[in-house]
Structure formats: structure tokens, C-alpha cells
Design a protein around this motif. Structure first.
Motif, PDB file in Angstrom:
ATOM      1  N   GLU A   1      27.376 -20.472 -36.219  1.00 32.63           N
ATOM      2  CA  GLU A   1      25.914 -20.505 -36.104  1.00 32.63           C
ATOM      3  C   GLU A   1      25.345 -19.260 -35.445  1.00 32.63           C
ATOM      4  O   GLU A   1      25.800 -18.824 -34.402  1.00 32.63           O
ATOM      5  CB  GLU A   1      25.495 -21.731 -35.306  1.00 32.63           C
ATOM      6  CG  GLU A   1      25.742 -23.018 -36.045  1.00 32.63           C
ATOM      7  CD  GLU A   1      25.308 -24.224 -35.244  1.00 32.63           C
ATOM      8  OE1 GLU A   1      24.228 -24.190 -34.639  1.00 32.63           O
ATOM      9  OE2 GLU A   1      26.067 -25.208 -35.229  1.00 32.63           O
ATOM     10  N   GLY A   2      24.350 -18.684 -36.121  1.00 28.51           N
ATOM     11  CA  GLY A   2      23.666 -17.519 -35.602  1.00 28.51           C
ATOM     12  C   GLY A   2      24.384 -16.208 -35.835  1.00 28.51           C
ATOM     13  O   GLY A   2      23.946 -15.177 -35.354  1.00 28.51           O
ATOM     14  N   GLN A   3      25.461 -16.221 -36.597  1.00 27.68           N
ATOM     15  CA  GLN A   3      26.239 -15.008 -36.828  1.00 27.68           C
ATOM     16  C   GLN A   3      26.092 -14.493 -38.262  1.00 27.68           C
ATOM     17  O   GLN A   3      25.750 -15.243 -39.173  1.00 27.68           O
ATOM     18  CB  GLN A   3      27.724 -15.251 -36.554  1.00 27.68           C
ATOM     19  CG  GLN A   3      28.032 -15.536 -35.110  1.00 27.68           C
ATOM     20  CD  GLN A   3      29.519 -15.711 -34.872  1.00 27.68           C
ATOM     21  OE1 GLN A   3      30.306 -15.936 -35.785  1.00 27.68           O
ATOM     22  NE2 GLN A   3      29.911 -15.615 -33.615  1.00 27.68           N
ATOM     23  N   VAL A   4      26.393 -13.210 -38.410  1.00 32.88           N
ATOM     24  CA  VAL A   4      26.427 -12.531 -39.704  1.00 32.88           C
ATOM     25  C   VAL A   4      27.806 -11.901 -39.818  1.00 32.88           C
ATOM     26  O   VAL A   4      28.344 -11.387 -38.829  1.00 32.88           O
ATOM     27  CB  VAL A   4      25.325 -11.454 -39.772  1.00 32.88           C
ATOM     28  CG1 VAL A   4      25.477 -10.585 -41.005  1.00 32.88           C
ATOM     29  CG2 VAL A   4      23.943 -12.097 -39.741  1.00 32.88           C
ATOM     30  N   GLY A   5      28.394 -11.945 -40.999  1.00 36.49           N
ATOM     31  CA  GLY A   5      29.710 -11.347 -41.198  1.00 36.49           C
ATOM     32  C   GLY A   5      29.923 -10.978 -42.642  1.00 36.49           C
ATOM     33  O   GLY A   5      29.029 -11.123 -43.481  1.00 36.49           O
ATOM     34  N   GLU A   6      31.132 -10.518 -42.933  1.00 30.71           N
ATOM     35  CA  GLU A   6      31.435 -10.073 -44.291  1.00 30.71           C
ATOM     36  C   GLU A   6      32.899 -10.285 -44.612  1.00 30.71           C
ATOM     37  O   GLU A   6      33.763 -10.058 -43.763  1.00 30.71           O
ATOM     38  CB  GLU A   6      31.094  -8.585 -44.422  1.00 30.71           C
ATOM     39  CG  GLU A   6      31.302  -8.035 -45.807  1.00 30.71           C
ATOM     40  CD  GLU A   6      30.784  -6.617 -45.943  1.00 30.71           C
ATOM     41  OE1 GLU A   6      31.307  -5.913 -46.826  1.00 30.71           O
ATOM     42  OE2 GLU A   6      29.873  -6.220 -45.185  1.00 30.71           O
TER      43      GLU A   6
ATOM     44  N   VAL B   1      21.656 -20.450 -30.850  1.00 31.92           N
ATOM     45  CA  VAL B   1      22.866 -20.505 -30.058  1.00 31.92           C
ATOM     46  C   VAL B   1      22.780 -19.307 -29.116  1.00 31.92           C
ATOM     47  O   VAL B   1      22.523 -18.181 -29.568  1.00 31.92           O
ATOM     48  CB  VAL B   1      24.120 -20.418 -30.957  1.00 31.92           C
ATOM     49  CG1 VAL B   1      25.377 -20.318 -30.118  1.00 31.92           C
ATOM     50  CG2 VAL B   1      24.177 -21.607 -31.899  1.00 31.92           C
ATOM     51  N   PRO B   2      22.957 -19.506 -27.807  1.00 36.04           N
ATOM     52  CA  PRO B   2      22.816 -18.386 -26.870  1.00 36.04           C
ATOM     53  C   PRO B   2      23.657 -17.177 -27.288  1.00 36.04           C
ATOM     54  O   PRO B   2      24.830 -17.298 -27.635  1.00 36.04           O
ATOM     55  CB  PRO B   2      23.318 -18.971 -25.541  1.00 36.04           C
ATOM     56  CG  PRO B   2      23.037 -20.436 -25.663  1.00 36.04           C
ATOM     57  CD  PRO B   2      23.292 -20.757 -27.120  1.00 36.04           C
ATOM     58  N   GLY B   3      23.010 -16.015 -27.279  1.00 32.32           N
ATOM     59  CA  GLY B   3      23.690 -14.771 -27.624  1.00 32.32           C
ATOM     60  C   GLY B   3      23.783 -14.474 -29.101  1.00 32.32           C
ATOM     61  O   GLY B   3      24.310 -13.437 -29.483  1.00 32.32           O
ATOM     62  N   GLU B   4      23.294 -15.367 -29.945  1.00 30.21           N
ATOM     63  CA  GLU B   4      23.376 -15.174 -31.398  1.00 30.21           C
ATOM     64  C   GLU B   4      21.967 -15.015 -31.978  1.00 30.21           C
ATOM     65  O   GLU B   4      20.982 -15.135 -31.271  1.00 30.21           O
ATOM     66  CB  GLU B   4      24.099 -16.354 -32.050  1.00 30.21           C
ATOM     67  CG  GLU B   4      25.478 -16.644 -31.473  1.00 30.21           C
ATOM     68  CD  GLU B   4      26.495 -15.531 -31.666  1.00 30.21           C
ATOM     69  OE1 GLU B   4      26.221 -14.552 -32.378  1.00 30.21           O
ATOM     70  OE2 GLU B   4      27.586 -15.635 -31.080  1.00 30.21           O
ATOM     71  N   TYR B   5      21.897 -14.768 -33.270  1.00 29.62           N
ATOM     72  CA  TYR B   5      20.604 -14.568 -33.924  1.00 29.62           C
ATOM     73  C   TYR B   5      19.833 -15.877 -34.068  1.00 29.62           C
ATOM     74  O   TYR B   5      20.409 -16.917 -34.397  1.00 29.62           O
ATOM     75  CB  TYR B   5      20.794 -13.964 -35.322  1.00 29.62           C
ATOM     76  CG  TYR B   5      21.305 -12.555 -35.307  1.00 29.62           C
ATOM     77  CD1 TYR B   5      20.485 -11.499 -34.915  1.00 29.62           C
ATOM     78  CD2 TYR B   5      22.601 -12.277 -35.689  1.00 29.62           C
ATOM     79  CE1 TYR B   5      20.955 -10.193 -34.912  1.00 29.62           C
ATOM     80  CE2 TYR B   5      23.092 -10.970 -35.688  1.00 29.62           C
ATOM     81  CZ  TYR B   5      22.260  -9.943 -35.292  1.00 29.62           C
ATOM     82  OH  TYR B   5      22.735  -8.657 -35.286  1.00 29.62           O
TER      83      TYR B   5
ATOM     84  N   SER C   1      16.788 -18.063 -36.094  1.00 32.43           N
ATOM     85  CA  SER C   1      16.525 -18.210 -37.530  1.00 32.43           C
ATOM     86  C   SER C   1      15.554 -17.154 -38.052  1.00 32.43           C
ATOM     87  O   SER C   1      15.627 -16.775 -39.219  1.00 32.43           O
ATOM     88  CB  SER C   1      15.998 -19.613 -37.843  1.00 32.43           C
ATOM     89  OG  SER C   1      14.758 -19.840 -37.214  1.00 32.43           O
ATOM     90  N   ASP C   2      14.648 -16.648 -37.203  1.00 34.26           N
ATOM     91  CA  ASP C   2      13.702 -15.633 -37.664  1.00 34.26           C
ATOM     92  C   ASP C   2      14.249 -14.202 -37.514  1.00 34.26           C
ATOM     93  O   ASP C   2      13.557 -13.240 -37.811  1.00 34.26           O
ATOM     94  CB  ASP C   2      12.349 -15.773 -36.969  1.00 34.26           C
ATOM     95  CG  ASP C   2      12.419 -15.704 -35.452  1.00 34.26           C
ATOM     96  OD1 ASP C   2      13.517 -15.554 -34.889  1.00 34.26           O
ATOM     97  OD2 ASP C   2      11.353 -15.834 -34.824  1.00 34.26           O
ATOM     98  N   GLU C   3      15.485 -14.058 -37.082  1.00 34.29           N
ATOM     99  CA  GLU C   3      16.141 -12.746 -36.962  1.00 34.29           C
ATOM    100  C   GLU C   3      17.297 -12.569 -37.936  1.00 34.29           C
ATOM    101  O   GLU C   3      17.716 -11.452 -38.221  1.00 34.29           O
ATOM    102  CB  GLU C   3      16.723 -12.579 -35.550  1.00 34.29           C
ATOM    103  CG  GLU C   3      15.724 -12.682 -34.430  1.00 34.29           C
ATOM    104  CD  GLU C   3      16.382 -12.805 -33.063  1.00 34.29           C
ATOM    105  OE1 GLU C   3      15.798 -12.256 -32.114  1.00 34.29           O
ATOM    106  OE2 GLU C   3      17.452 -13.433 -32.944  1.00 34.29           O
ATOM    107  N   ILE C   4      17.815 -13.679 -38.436  1.00 33.32           N
ATOM    108  CA  ILE C   4      19.107 -13.621 -39.131  1.00 33.32           C
ATOM    109  C   ILE C   4      19.040 -12.962 -40.505  1.00 33.32           C
ATOM    110  O   ILE C   4      19.962 -12.264 -40.908  1.00 33.32           O
ATOM    111  CB  ILE C   4      19.762 -15.019 -39.183  1.00 33.32           C
ATOM    112  CG1 ILE C   4      21.272 -14.858 -39.374  1.00 33.32           C
ATOM    113  CG2 ILE C   4      19.108 -15.926 -40.224  1.00 33.32           C
ATOM    114  CD1 ILE C   4      22.081 -16.005 -38.851  1.00 33.32           C
TER     115      ILE C   4
END
Length: 194
Positions: free
Chosen positions: A61-66, A103-107, A109-112
């Protein structure tokens, strides 16, 4: 979390969203002691699978990856979340795990979507797949997160699933044509995209 926001969300949004189940991380955010305002998301390197056809990249939750070509993205515990997977022209996949509650420290919903768009860069996109708890999401959460609403402001909530609105919001946020985005309701479990 903004003072008073926890009770506002619980009393206004969640019951109307239809017996919405929250993931452990979202519940911990709601129930954690409130020590002031929510910390800003820290930019940090996203997980990337090393080369190899069996690589699995876990995006929480709140993360971006590849995931590299031939790899798989695993989005664990999708209960009240949406996942956004961008299929790239070279076979790689970039993904984001959007959470209703930060989630603290993560993106948030309006940043992700902006973070995912930066991750994709100018690489060719063949498709965008949105999966998860579509009935829990108001499309505007990608523009203004639940935590952004102050005391006295009415937090919008979904009255019915809006896959078309979600598709438009994701397309706009990623700068992709609406026709490239598909939406599928797949709540309550892990989602693997290979």
C-alpha cells in the motif's frame, strides 16, 4: 491524521461504502495514536525486480514499483485498495498500490498516480489495468485524498461502483488515453500481474 478525521471517516464514509474491509495497514493508520499531522511521503527508490523471468516484485500500500520483462508484480492484501499496472512496450510493468488511507511514509492516493507517471517516464505504454475494490473508491480520491479534507468539510463517498469515473481519473493522472485503461473489480485478496 487531521484531528477529528478518524471519527469523520468512520461515521461518514465507511458505512456508506458498503461494509468496507480495511487492510491491516489501513486499520493501523486509523487506530494509531495521533501525534499530530501525518508525515509527508518520503521519496525513495521503488522496488525493481532484477533480471530474470521468475522475478516477483511486491508492491504494498502506497508504493510504486516495477517488474522487468518476464517478471511479476504482486500486490498483497487488496481489500479496500486499487492497483494500477502500466504495461510497457518492452514487456516490463510499472505498478502502484493505491490505498484509501495513507500508510505512514508512503504515497497518499492523490500522490500515487504522479509517482507512477514519473516511474513510467516517456516509455511507450501498451495498456493500463486497474484492479481492486472499485466499490470503495470515489474517483476524486486520486485528486484529493481522504486525509486532505478538514474538519467541517464533507468527504465524498461512493454510492455505487464507478469504473468509468475511476478509468477517467487514472487516464488523466497518468496522461494516457481513456481507451488504454481497463477497470476490474477484484477486492479481498492478493493480486498478481504477470
Amino acid at each position: 491524521m487531521i484531528p477529528g478525521m478518524k471519527s469523520k471517516i468512520i461515521s461518514s464514509v465507511l458505512p456508506r461504502a458498503g461494509a468496507l474491509l480495511l487492510s491491516c495497514a489501513a486499520v493501523s493508520v486509523l487506530l494509531a495514536p495521533q501525534l499530530g499531522s501525518v508525515a509527508e511521503a518520503r521519496p525513495r527508490p521503488a522496488a525493481t525486480a532484477p533480471g530474470g523471468a521468475t522475478a516477483v516484485v511486491r508492491i504494498t500500500e502506497g508504493q510504486v514499483g516495477e517488474a522487468a520483462p518476464g517478471g511479476t508484480i504482486l500486490y498483497p492484501s487488496v481489500t479496500s485498495c486499487l492497483t494500477v499496472t502500466v504495461r510497457l512496450g518492452d514487456g516490463a510493468r510499472a505498478g502502484a498500490h493505491a490505498s484509501l488511507f495513507r500508510v505512514p511514509g508512503e504515497y497518499r492516493s492523490d500522490e500515487i498516480l504522479a509517482a507512477l507517471k514519473r516511474r513510467v517516464g516517456d516509455r511507450p505504454v501498451s495498456a493500463v489495468e486497474v484492479r481492486g475494490a472499485t466499490g470503495a473508491w470515489y474517483p476524486g480520491y486520486f485528486v484529493k485524498a481522504i486525509e486532505s479534507y478538514g474538519d467541517g468539510e464533507s468527504v465524498p463517498f461512493p454510492t455505487r461502483p464507478d469504473p468509468e469515473g475511476i478509468a477517467r481519473a487514472v487516464a488523466d493522472g497518468l496522461g494516457q488515453p481513456r481507451a488504454a485503461v481497463t477497470v476490474e473489480d477484484l477486492p479481498d485478496g492478493d493480486i498478481a500481474v504477470g
